[in-house]
Every structure is written in C-alpha cells, then in structure tokens.
Design a protein around this motif. Structure first.
Motif, short mmCIF file in Angstrom:
data_model
loop_
_atom_site.label_atom_id
_atom_site.label_comp_id
_atom_site.label_asym_id
_atom_site.label_seq_id
_atom_site.Cartn_x
_atom_site.Cartn_y
_atom_site.Cartn_z
N ARG A 121 44.13 74.55 27.75
CA ARG A 121 44.65 75.88 28.07
C ARG A 121 45.01 76.66 26.80
O ARG A 121 44.84 77.88 26.72
N SER B 167 44.63 73.88 38.78
CA SER B 167 45.62 74.43 37.87
C SER B 167 46.05 75.80 38.37
O SER B 167 45.22 76.62 38.76
N SER C 179 45.10 69.93 27.75
CA SER C 179 44.38 70.45 28.92
C SER C 179 43.35 71.50 28.53
O SER C 179 42.52 71.89 29.34
N SER D 42 48.63 79.02 37.23
CA SER D 42 49.54 79.58 36.21
C SER D 42 50.41 80.66 36.83
O SER D 42 49.92 81.49 37.59
N VAL E 59 52.73 76.30 34.27
CA VAL E 59 51.40 75.82 34.63
C VAL E 59 51.54 74.57 35.49
O VAL E 59 52.13 73.57 35.07
N ARG F 64 49.62 71.56 37.48
CA ARG F 64 48.33 70.86 37.48
C ARG F 64 48.41 69.68 38.44
O ARG F 64 49.39 68.93 38.45
#
Lengths: 243, 243
Positions: free
Chosen positions: B22, A175, B20, A177, A218, A220
């Motif tokens: 987050r 992941s 997820s 960000s 984000v 992934r």
C-alpha cells in the motif's frame, strides 16, 4: 489475520543504489500488490548489497521460511551484476549459458556487438526456467521457489504478470481503506476494542499530516463477512467521535 | 570500497503497510542519505510486520552486526504500535512511562482528552533517552545503538537531524553520478576493467529506459583522489564508445 505458510512470500532487493539512499525502492510495492491480489502475503523484505556471500546467505535464509521468494536487481551485463551466479551457488548448480536465453539475445543484438557483457545476461543456473522479458529481452529466471527479476521497475512490471500461472493463489486478501480527519490518538482506544473482537481482520492505522492531521485505517482480511462487519463498527465509532 | 564496522548501519522498517504494498517506503532513502553524508554506510534493510517476536529477533540479529540500528514505525497510540514494548524486551528493560515524554504530551494535550492511547506514546524502555519530536510531540528514543523513530516520513525527517551529535562520523562517502546515453551492455567490459583497477571505488551501473535507453554510473568512495582518477578514466571510455 493468520496466513498459511503456503501463501507467503519474501522479497530480496539486491542493490547498492537502494542502500545508499540514491534510489527509492518501488519494486516491493509493485510485487506485494500483485501478490496480495493472489492471496499471497509478503512477510519480509530484505535490502542487501551486491555481495555474493550475503546474497547466498539471504536467499538460503528466506527460501525455507516462505513459499515464494522474489529477488530484484543484479542480472544485467556489468561487473556488479552477480545475482545469477550467486543463485547458482545457492542451488549448487553450474552457472552457464541458457541456450534459449542466449538465442533470444543473439537475435536481438544481431546488428550490434554481441559482446561478453551482453552474453553474460544469458548465463544462469543450469536448471533455471526462463522468465521472458518482453521489454529488453534479457530474461529473468526461476529455480524452485526463487524468482529472479531485474531491478529496473518498468522491466520488472512487464515481466511479473507472465508469472501469473506459477503462483498457487490463496484466498484473495480483501482490503478496505477509511480516511478520517480524526487524529490517530483519538481513535486508539475504540480501535483496540474492535480489533480484539475481530481476530480474522487486521486493522492498520496510519496517521498523516497534510495541512491538518488525519488517519487512514486499513482493514485487511480474507473473510468478506467479517471485514464488512468490522468496517461497519469502525464507521459507527468514527461518527460517534466526530460529534 | 571496504567499510569499517564502526561506520555501518542497519535499518528496520516496521509496518504492515509497506509489506502489503500500500505504501512505498521513503524512510530508507532519507535515513541512508543522511547517514551517507556522515560516512556511515547502510549495509542492510529489513521490512518486517508489526509482530513482537519478529521485531525482537530482527533487532537482536542486526544490533550486533552493525554500529547503528534505526527502526521506523510502530510508536503511535494504537493497538498495532508495539515497537516500544518490543524494544524494551530486546534490552530486558521495564516498559514504563518516561517522565519527560509524559510531561511533554500532557502539556500538548492539556485541553483535550489525554487518553490511554495518547499516554501510551510516553511509554518506553526504562533507560531510554528521548529523541524529541518537534512536529507532533510524541518522542522517539534510543537505547544503546538502537534508534527508534516514527514511520510518518515528515515527522522522521524533522527528528533525524536532532541526532547529528549521536553519530560518530566516518570519512564522508563521496559520490559522483555520470549520466550516459549508452546502453549498459555497451559499457560492461570497459567498466569491469576499470573497476578491477580501482579497489577503493565502488562503481554502480544503473540502466534506465525513458524514451531511449541510457545508464547512470555512480562512483562512491571515501578517497577523493582515487574517485576523481576513476571518473576521468570512465569519461574517456564514454567518449571512445560514443564515437
């Protein structure tokens, strides 16, 4: 990003306190993060009341759809704690005292009244395997792919790592960000073009409004090369748009 | 506590960021509290990914079960915002520009690039009714009993009160919280006896562990006389147990 069914999970939050709005559910985020590190993707969460027929139906619906099911809540000593008995019915197993769970509680409460509420916390489906509770000693358990955990976040967080060996891990979900001060609507077109080119990367876009607007992107993926390529392209777009 | 179907709601949280781990979902708590004040009880919450077929199936499952459905998330300008188009398919309606929503955005973006991402936020099912957005101008909407709101909590919180007149309110759900330093397992037996005697009151019991253990008891009912009687009995039990 496509997931193998083998590496999926569902979460069932059992508790009127979440449905009434009194409590914000923090267990989903903790469980999902723990699973994400193992390459397991949470595909659905359901929040349901402490009602037996609903618990049974929901567990039955989800345990066939996903590799792992985690339930939280409803395994304490009081009248509204009906999860363990409901799970027994899901698997057509007797709901009875688990000898090891009983012994642990008996030991813990030896100088106090080991009353029927406390004893109840040792009752579970006959073929349940214990999940030890290092904090307050009332164990969780699992049957097949259904893991039954308490609702109190601090206890759940102490118990979950003990299941590390029970989960067949997939490729770790990477992941990345990126925080940008650009408005989401300025980025939309470029992001859409990039997303179309990177099938193996999920690009999420989350606007926020603190003092001034911004967007967190984000990325992934389980593919390290692709996620880094995708990040590079997005950063180039952000530089272009900021000029 | 029995609820009339007329006074029930379901919430659908659409967004990979919650699944997820987050982001912790705060919208459920806000919506449920707002509805509780109106006597509407949230009976189920589902958190699902941004996938069209799942959104359609989930909305269809829940809109027949409950009087009101609230969705959050997926109505922004980017590629992963597919809620409005999915809701159009739920109701077999064209997905098209809503003239009023378009005009509001055109006005708002007049000095900036009114690009296709921004225009997209004006697209919705052809018979949608707008839910104005006093904060960032991209409107939500509703079709029949399905209310479609954004995922950003501060925007949702500004929009929800505008729906006050759209909800047929039930009897207000009264709630009383009692914080006791007793362990939940000491209370279990007495609570169970009291719960059996008060059918119209829901007694929830929520243990916590901060420095020392304690339990919060939450009574909920639409019946003022019964909830107060029930509270009195519980307080007497707490005094007895504390001695």
């Amino acid at each position: 990003m496509k997931f193998n069914i083998e590496f999926t999970a569902g979460i069932i939050i059992i508790g009127n306190e979440i449905l009434s709005g009194r409590t914000v559910d923090k267990n989903t985020s903790f469980i999902a993060t723990w699973l994400g590190d193992k390459g397991i993707s949470v595909e659905e969460v359901r929040v349901i009341p402490d009602k037996e027929e609903i618990i049974i139906k929901t567990v039955n619906d989800l345990r066939k759809k996903f590799a792992y099911i985690f339930t939280t809540g409803g395994i304490g000593p009081t009248h509204d704690d009906i999860t363990a008995e409901s799970i027994s019915k899901v698997f057509n197993q007797k709901y009875q005292y688990h000898s090891e769970a009983y012994k642990i509680l008996e030991e813990f409460y030896k100088d106090q009244d080991f009353n029927s509420g406390r004893k109840k916390m040792a009752k579970m489906p006959e073929n349940a395997t214990l999940i030890p509770n290092p904090k307050t000693f009332a164990a969780g358990f699992y049957v097949e792919n259904v893991f039954v955990l308490p609702g109190v976040p601090s206890i759940l967080q102490a118990m979950l790592p003990l299941l590390d060996k029970n989960i067949i891990t997939g490729k770790k979900i990477l992941s990345i960000s990126i925080d940008t001060k650009l408005r989401e609507s300025s980025l939309a077109n470029d992001l859409s073009i990039i997303q179309d080119r990177f099938n193996s990367v999920d690009i999420g876009s989350y606007p926020y409004f603190k003092h001034q607007p911004g967007t967190i992107l984000v990325l992934r993926s389980v593919n390290k090369i692709e996620i880094e390529k995708c990040e590079k392209e997005i950063r180039e777009v952000l530089i272009k748009l900021s000029q």
